[in-house]
Motif scaffolding. Structure first.
Motif, PDB file in Angstrom:
ATOM      1  N   ILE A   1      87.497   7.814  38.469  1.00  0.00           N
ATOM      2  CA  ILE A   1      86.303   8.634  38.699  1.00  0.00           C
ATOM      3  C   ILE A   1      86.255   9.137  40.137  1.00  0.00           C
ATOM      4  O   ILE A   1      85.989  10.312  40.388  1.00  0.00           O
ATOM      5  CB  ILE A   1      85.034   7.822  38.349  1.00  0.00           C
ATOM      6  CG1 ILE A   1      84.964   7.666  36.832  1.00  0.00           C
ATOM      7  CG2 ILE A   1      83.796   8.508  38.895  1.00  0.00           C
ATOM      8  CD1 ILE A   1      83.668   7.112  36.337  1.00  0.00           C
ATOM      9  N   ASN A   2      86.550   8.246  41.084  1.00  0.00           N
ATOM     10  CA  ASN A   2      86.548   8.673  42.486  1.00  0.00           C
ATOM     11  C   ASN A   2      87.582   9.762  42.734  1.00  0.00           C
ATOM     12  O   ASN A   2      87.345  10.706  43.478  1.00  0.00           O
ATOM     13  CB  ASN A   2      86.819   7.489  43.410  1.00  0.00           C
ATOM     14  CG  ASN A   2      85.546   6.718  43.692  1.00  0.00           C
ATOM     15  OD1 ASN A   2      84.457   7.278  43.648  1.00  0.00           O
ATOM     16  ND2 ASN A   2      85.675   5.432  43.955  1.00  0.00           N
ATOM     17  N   GLY A   3      88.741   9.620  42.094  1.00  0.00           N
ATOM     18  CA  GLY A   3      89.785  10.631  42.218  1.00  0.00           C
ATOM     19  C   GLY A   3      89.296  11.969  41.707  1.00  0.00           C
ATOM     20  O   GLY A   3      89.514  13.012  42.330  1.00  0.00           O
ATOM     21  N   PHE A   4      88.555  11.932  40.599  1.00  0.00           N
ATOM     22  CA  PHE A   4      88.014  13.156  40.018  1.00  0.00           C
ATOM     23  C   PHE A   4      87.070  13.847  41.002  1.00  0.00           C
ATOM     24  O   PHE A   4      87.165  15.043  41.251  1.00  0.00           O
ATOM     25  CB  PHE A   4      87.298  12.817  38.713  1.00  0.00           C
ATOM     26  CG  PHE A   4      86.498  13.953  38.151  1.00  0.00           C
ATOM     27  CD1 PHE A   4      87.137  15.035  37.546  1.00  0.00           C
ATOM     28  CD2 PHE A   4      85.116  13.952  38.228  1.00  0.00           C
ATOM     29  CE1 PHE A   4      86.398  16.088  37.033  1.00  0.00           C
ATOM     30  CE2 PHE A   4      84.375  14.999  37.713  1.00  0.00           C
ATOM     31  CZ  PHE A   4      85.019  16.072  37.113  1.00  0.00           C
ATOM     32  N   PHE A   5      86.173  13.042  41.596  1.00  0.00           N
ATOM     33  CA  PHE A   5      85.214  13.631  42.533  1.00  0.00           C
ATOM     34  C   PHE A   5      85.920  14.157  43.784  1.00  0.00           C
ATOM     35  O   PHE A   5      85.509  15.157  44.362  1.00  0.00           O
ATOM     36  CB  PHE A   5      84.139  12.615  42.924  1.00  0.00           C
ATOM     37  CG  PHE A   5      83.159  12.374  41.819  1.00  0.00           C
ATOM     38  CD1 PHE A   5      82.669  13.443  41.077  1.00  0.00           C
ATOM     39  CD2 PHE A   5      82.723  11.098  41.512  1.00  0.00           C
ATOM     40  CE1 PHE A   5      81.770  13.236  40.051  1.00  0.00           C
ATOM     41  CE2 PHE A   5      81.826  10.880  40.488  1.00  0.00           C
ATOM     42  CZ  PHE A   5      81.353  11.949  39.756  1.00  0.00           C
ATOM     43  N   ALA A   6      86.987  13.477  44.169  1.00  0.00           N
ATOM     44  CA  ALA A   6      87.730  13.937  45.345  1.00  0.00           C
ATOM     45  C   ALA A   6      88.303  15.323  45.085  1.00  0.00           C
ATOM     46  O   ALA A   6      88.262  16.202  45.947  1.00  0.00           O
ATOM     47  CB  ALA A   6      88.839  12.955  45.682  1.00  0.00           C
ATOM     48  N   ILE A   7      88.809  15.542  43.873  1.00  0.00           N
ATOM     49  CA  ILE A   7      89.394  16.842  43.535  1.00  0.00           C
ATOM     50  C   ILE A   7      88.313  17.918  43.498  1.00  0.00           C
ATOM     51  O   ILE A   7      88.466  19.006  44.046  1.00  0.00           O
ATOM     52  CB  ILE A   7      90.156  16.767  42.194  1.00  0.00           C
ATOM     53  CG1 ILE A   7      91.444  15.960  42.410  1.00  0.00           C
ATOM     54  CG2 ILE A   7      90.468  18.161  41.673  1.00  0.00           C
ATOM     55  CD1 ILE A   7      92.145  15.585  41.139  1.00  0.00           C
ATOM     56  N   VAL A   8      87.163  17.568  42.869  1.00  0.00           N
ATOM     57  CA  VAL A   8      86.040  18.522  42.844  1.00  0.00           C
ATOM     58  C   VAL A   8      85.658  18.896  44.275  1.00  0.00           C
ATOM     59  O   VAL A   8      85.501  20.070  44.614  1.00  0.00           O
ATOM     60  CB  VAL A   8      84.827  17.922  42.100  1.00  0.00           C
ATOM     61  CG1 VAL A   8      83.591  18.803  42.299  1.00  0.00           C
ATOM     62  CG2 VAL A   8      85.139  17.773  40.627  1.00  0.00           C
ATOM     63  N   GLY A   9      85.564  17.870  45.134  1.00  0.00           N
ATOM     64  CA  GLY A   9      85.192  18.103  46.528  1.00  0.00           C
ATOM     65  C   GLY A   9      86.190  19.015  47.229  1.00  0.00           C
ATOM     66  O   GLY A   9      85.818  19.905  47.984  1.00  0.00           O
ATOM     67  N   LEU A  10      87.458  18.799  46.916  1.00  0.00           N
ATOM     68  CA  LEU A  10      88.523  19.595  47.533  1.00  0.00           C
ATOM     69  C   LEU A  10      88.415  21.067  47.133  1.00  0.00           C
ATOM     70  O   LEU A  10      88.515  21.963  47.965  1.00  0.00           O
ATOM     71  CB  LEU A  10      89.876  19.036  47.079  1.00  0.00           C
ATOM     72  CG  LEU A  10      90.967  19.017  48.131  1.00  0.00           C
ATOM     73  CD1 LEU A  10      90.603  18.062  49.248  1.00  0.00           C
ATOM     74  CD2 LEU A  10      92.287  18.638  47.496  1.00  0.00           C
ATOM     75  N   ILE A  11      88.163  21.282  45.851  1.00  0.00           N
ATOM     76  CA  ILE A  11      88.076  22.662  45.351  1.00  0.00           C
ATOM     77  C   ILE A  11      86.880  23.372  45.983  1.00  0.00           C
ATOM     78  O   ILE A  11      87.006  24.469  46.524  1.00  0.00           O
ATOM     79  CB  ILE A  11      87.958  22.673  43.807  1.00  0.00           C
ATOM     80  CG1 ILE A  11      89.283  22.196  43.192  1.00  0.00           C
ATOM     81  CG2 ILE A  11      87.600  24.074  43.320  1.00  0.00           C
ATOM     82  CD1 ILE A  11      89.210  21.906  41.720  1.00  0.00           C
ATOM     83  N   VAL A  12      85.708  22.710  45.935  1.00  0.00           N
ATOM     84  CA  VAL A  12      84.519  23.338  46.518  1.00  0.00           C
ATOM     85  C   VAL A  12      84.722  23.540  48.013  1.00  0.00           C
ATOM     86  O   VAL A  12      84.337  24.562  48.573  1.00  0.00           O
ATOM     87  CB  VAL A  12      83.262  22.495  46.239  1.00  0.00           C
ATOM     88  CG1 VAL A  12      82.034  23.171  46.828  1.00  0.00           C
ATOM     89  CG2 VAL A  12      83.085  22.298  44.750  1.00  0.00           C
ATOM     90  N   GLY A  13      85.364  22.564  48.653  1.00  0.00           N
ATOM     91  CA  GLY A  13      85.648  22.682  50.088  1.00  0.00           C
ATOM     92  C   GLY A  13      86.527  23.887  50.383  1.00  0.00           C
ATOM     93  O   GLY A  13      86.291  24.625  51.341  1.00  0.00           O
ATOM     94  N   ALA A  14      87.522  24.114  49.525  1.00  0.00           N
ATOM     95  CA  ALA A  14      88.421  25.253  49.730  1.00  0.00           C
ATOM     96  C   ALA A  14      87.650  26.559  49.593  1.00  0.00           C
ATOM     97  O   ALA A  14      87.827  27.489  50.386  1.00  0.00           O
ATOM     98  CB  ALA A  14      89.562  25.203  48.713  1.00  0.00           C
ATOM     99  N   VAL A  15      86.761  26.614  48.593  1.00  0.00           N
ATOM    100  CA  VAL A  15      85.932  27.813  48.421  1.00  0.00           C
ATOM    101  C   VAL A  15      85.091  28.037  49.677  1.00  0.00           C
ATOM    102  O   VAL A  15      85.005  29.152  50.207  1.00  0.00           O
ATOM    103  CB  VAL A  15      85.023  27.680  47.175  1.00  0.00           C
ATOM    104  CG1 VAL A  15      84.007  28.817  47.136  1.00  0.00           C
ATOM    105  CG2 VAL A  15      85.862  27.670  45.913  1.00  0.00           C
ATOM    106  N   GLY A  16      84.513  26.939  50.178  1.00  0.00           N
ATOM    107  CA  GLY A  16      83.709  27.027  51.399  1.00  0.00           C
ATOM    108  C   GLY A  16      84.540  27.523  52.576  1.00  0.00           C
ATOM    109  O   GLY A  16      84.095  28.359  53.351  1.00  0.00           O
ATOM    110  N   ALA A  17      85.768  27.024  52.668  1.00  0.00           N
ATOM    111  CA  ALA A  17      86.635  27.412  53.784  1.00  0.00           C
ATOM    112  C   ALA A  17      86.956  28.899  53.724  1.00  0.00           C
ATOM    113  O   ALA A  17      86.930  29.595  54.742  1.00  0.00           O
ATOM    114  CB  ALA A  17      87.920  26.596  53.751  1.00  0.00           C
TER     115      ALA A  17
END
Ligand SMILES: Nc1ncnc2c1ncn2[C@@H]1O[C@H](COP(=O)(O)OP(=O)(O)OP(=O)(O)O)[C@@H](O)[C@H]1O
Ligand SMILES: [Mg+2]
Lengths: 235, 401
Positions: free
Chosen positions: B262-278
């Motif tokens: 589950i934590n891995g899943f959230f990490a990936i979600v965070g990464l994707i949203v972070g990339a969009v933000g970047a």
């Protein structure tokens, strides 16, 4: 130089050539003259004779192509951009036909601008600026923006700004060119007063009336000085 | 130096609309990244909270579904004793029976998770009334049960208190069980996340075995480890033991593994949203550069005046640079506050409601992100316009209309 301790501007063999594409325009063709401390000089001549070009060189806004220019004993022709800026800041005051005030900035802060670049503390800046504004007769309009001032008042602000650093020379390129005759004469009266107070003033003008107030007239034509005579001498 | 900030501030204030339009992109970009950061922090806290509520000392082992001989792989009663005796650190071994059944209590008929447990609790829910199952219940295969808080509300909607249902009976099919205990709420509402595998109605596993599993094989077995035992070692040993005994393949599963997934899943979600933000930040930075370039053109005359008066190149450069700096600092700080607010709303309003754990706001990360972006945006996108302004020739600049 020691034999002429009173000379503030000393120009020899000054030329300026503009290269616009194929065409070369010789705006100045070898000018030699000097101006003493405290003189009030008018530069006259038809349009295109090179008056503004000369003023820009004297004002260190532009460099001559050849020749030497000594301002207050300093050979300005040798200086780089930053040193020229320093000379403009400390030794010269420039008044333009179009006033050239910062539009969104009130009179007081326009006048403090040179002191700001000179690194003076804010309190001292404002005190001196207000002093100058009072001297040119608009101390009470210090907090007005240029858009809220008449042309004559704007030019007074510009003059206060030019004087705030206590420059060696005050240069004015057609300072009354945008003003009506009544306002013009007010500005000229101000120049008279400054001259009487010992200021060195050089004014470019088309107006013989303006020239008469000065004590010396340089007449230019096609980039050369045709005559250099005291005011009132026959043309 | 302070004078330059005051001067730049005056200029930006005098051009309010332009300044605000410039920083909107930056605000959005930073807000996105920071809010994701805050929410992710809350998420991580929530996930670890969920598994604090379930007994983390449990693992499940069952035959791999992808093998040929399922008969040979099938687990039997004898395997329970084998694991209990041969694997060090085992507290209890019971069949793993994920199952739902219709349960009757008076007029209520409800479908609930129903299964066997041992004297040792596999869940950490507190006891609300009565007692837990004990070793005697298991030894006697007694017809008794312990019900969960969920079962209580659904089977006895009118019950005055948990105590009032102790001693009453429920039916599963034709079989009757006497309620001896009622469990309270776990701190974490695992059911809301679909993670709850504990039983709503638990009977002694021996009773369950006798009544429902006799002669058939189990789905798998649950192992409860002693406190402090190394789960990983036990899992490997159990797997090896069963493989050796049956000559078949087994796989195991525990909550730690689940949490990791589950934590891995959230990490990936965070990464994707972070990339969009970047990406939005890069766009915002280009926006700032564009506005500053327009501003340089618009203010060519002003720059000419400043230079004619005697401003040095470096002074004009500094002025424009500080204007960009103030713009991006303003944008990034506003974005940070907005992001923290947004993230906190998501965390408090959604994640915390499920997990019962409120994440602390990661101010440090938020500040680091905001300051970092302000610096980068200024350096990358503020320098060029400032350089352009500083290089202008005073006469040409004055002539510009
Ligand atoms: N940047 C430039 N590039 C090319 N030629 C120029 C430039 N500036 C001035 N000139 C030319 O140099 C000559 C002198 O111009 P200058 O502006 O000094 O005249 P002026 O005496 O000030 O005229 P006016 O009375 O109309 O202001 C003119 O022929 C003009 O066209
Ligand atoms: Mg001219």
């Amino acid at each position: 130089m020691n034999d002429r301790p009173n000379v503030v501007i000393d120009v020899a063999g000054l030329t300026k050539t503009y290269a616009s594409g194929e065409l070369q325009v010789q705006a100045l063709r070898g000018l030699t003259f000097s101006i003493d401390r405290g003189e009030y000089v008018a530069i006259m001549g038809p349009s295109g004779s090179g008056k503004s070009t000369l003023m820009n060189v004297l004002g260190c806004l532009d460099r001559a192509t050849t020749g030497t220019y000594k301002l207050d004993g300093i050979d300005v022709s040798q200086l780089d951009d930053n040193q020229l800026a320093e000379i403009r800041l400390k030794k010269l005051g420039f008044v333009f036909q179009g006033f050239n005030l910062l539009a969104r900035t009130d009179a007081l802060r326009n006048v403090t601008l040179p002191l700001f670049y000179a690194g003076m503390p804010a309190k001292e800046r404002e005190r001196r600026a207000l002093e100058r504004l009072t001297e040119v007769g608009i101390g009470e309009r210090a907090r007005h923006k240029p858009t809220e001032l008449s042309g004559g008042e704007q030019q007074r602000v510009a003059i206060a700004r030019a004087l705030v650093n206590d420059p060696a020379v005050l240069l004015a390129d057609e300072p009354t060119g945008n003003l009506d005759s009544k306002t013009s004469s007010e500005i000229l009266a101000l120049f008279d007063r400054l001259s009487a107070g010992g200021r060195t003033i050089i004014v470019v003008t088309h107006d013989e009336g303006v020239a008469k107030r000065s004590r010396r007239i340089l007449r230019m034509l096609d980039g050369v000085i045709m005559s250099d005579a005291p005011a009132g001498a026959p043309v | 130096m302070l004078a330059y900030f005051v001067e730049a501030f005056r200029v930006l204030l005098a051009n309010r609309t332009r300044s605000i339009l410039t920083v909107i992109g930056l605000v959005v970009g930073v807000a996105t990244i920071v809010s994701v950061q805050v929410a992710a922090q809350g998420m991580a806290g929530a996930v670890s909270g969920i598994f604090k509520g379930t007994n983390a000392n449990t693992f499940f082992i069952f035959p791999k579904s992808t093998q040929g001989n399922s008969v040979r792989a099938a687990l039997k009663l004898s395997d329970l004793a084998l694991v209990q005796q041969s694997v060090p650190g085992v507290a209890s071994v019971i069949p793993f029976t994920p199952r739902q059944s219709i349960v009757d209590a008076g007029h209520q008929r409800v479908r609930l998770r129903f299964g066997g447990e041992s004297d040792k609790r596999f869940s950490t829910a507190p006891l609300a009334a009565g007692r837990t199952l004990d070793s005697e219940d298991v030894a006697r295969a007694a017809p008794v049960c312990v019900i969960s808080d969920n079962a209580l509300t659904r089977l006895f909607p009118n019950a005055a208190s948990p105590d009032s249902v102790i001693g009453t009976s429920i039916y599963v099919g034709s079989r009757r069980y006497v309620i001896v205990g009622v469990l309270g709420k776990t701190k974490i509402d695992t059911a809301a996340l679909g993670l709850d595998i504990s039983n709503d109605v638990a009977i002694p596993w021996t009773t369950f075995y006798n009544n429902y599993q006799r002669g058939s094989s189990f789905f798998g077995i649950s192992v409860l480890a002693d406190q402090g035992a190394d789960l990983k070692t036990m899992e490997n040993r159990t797997q090896a033991l069963l493989t050796q005994t049956h000559g078949a393949q087994y796989q195991y599963f525990d909550f730690g593994f689940f949490a990791q997934t589950i934590n891995g899943f959230f990490a990936i979600v965070g990464l994707i949203v972070g990339a969009v933000g970047a990406i939005s930040l890069v766009v915002a930075g280009i926006g700032i550069m564009n506005i500053m370039l327009v501003s340089v053109t618009e203010r060519t005359r002003e720059i000419g005046i400043r230079k004619a008066i005697g401003a040095r190149r470096s002074q004009v450069l500094l002025q424009f640079f500080i204007e960009s700096l103030l713009l991006s600092a303003f944008g990034c700080i506003t974005g940070m506050l907005l992001g923290v607010g947004l993230g906190a709303i998501v965390d408090r309003g959604f994640i915390a409601r499920i997990s019962g754990v409120t994440g602390s706001i990661p101010w440090l990360e938020a500040i680091v992100i905001a300051v970092g972006f302000a610096t980068i945006v200024t350096l990358v996108f503020g320098t060029y316009p400032a350089y352009r302004a500083a290089r202008l020739d005073p006469i040409e600049a004055l002539r510009y209309e």
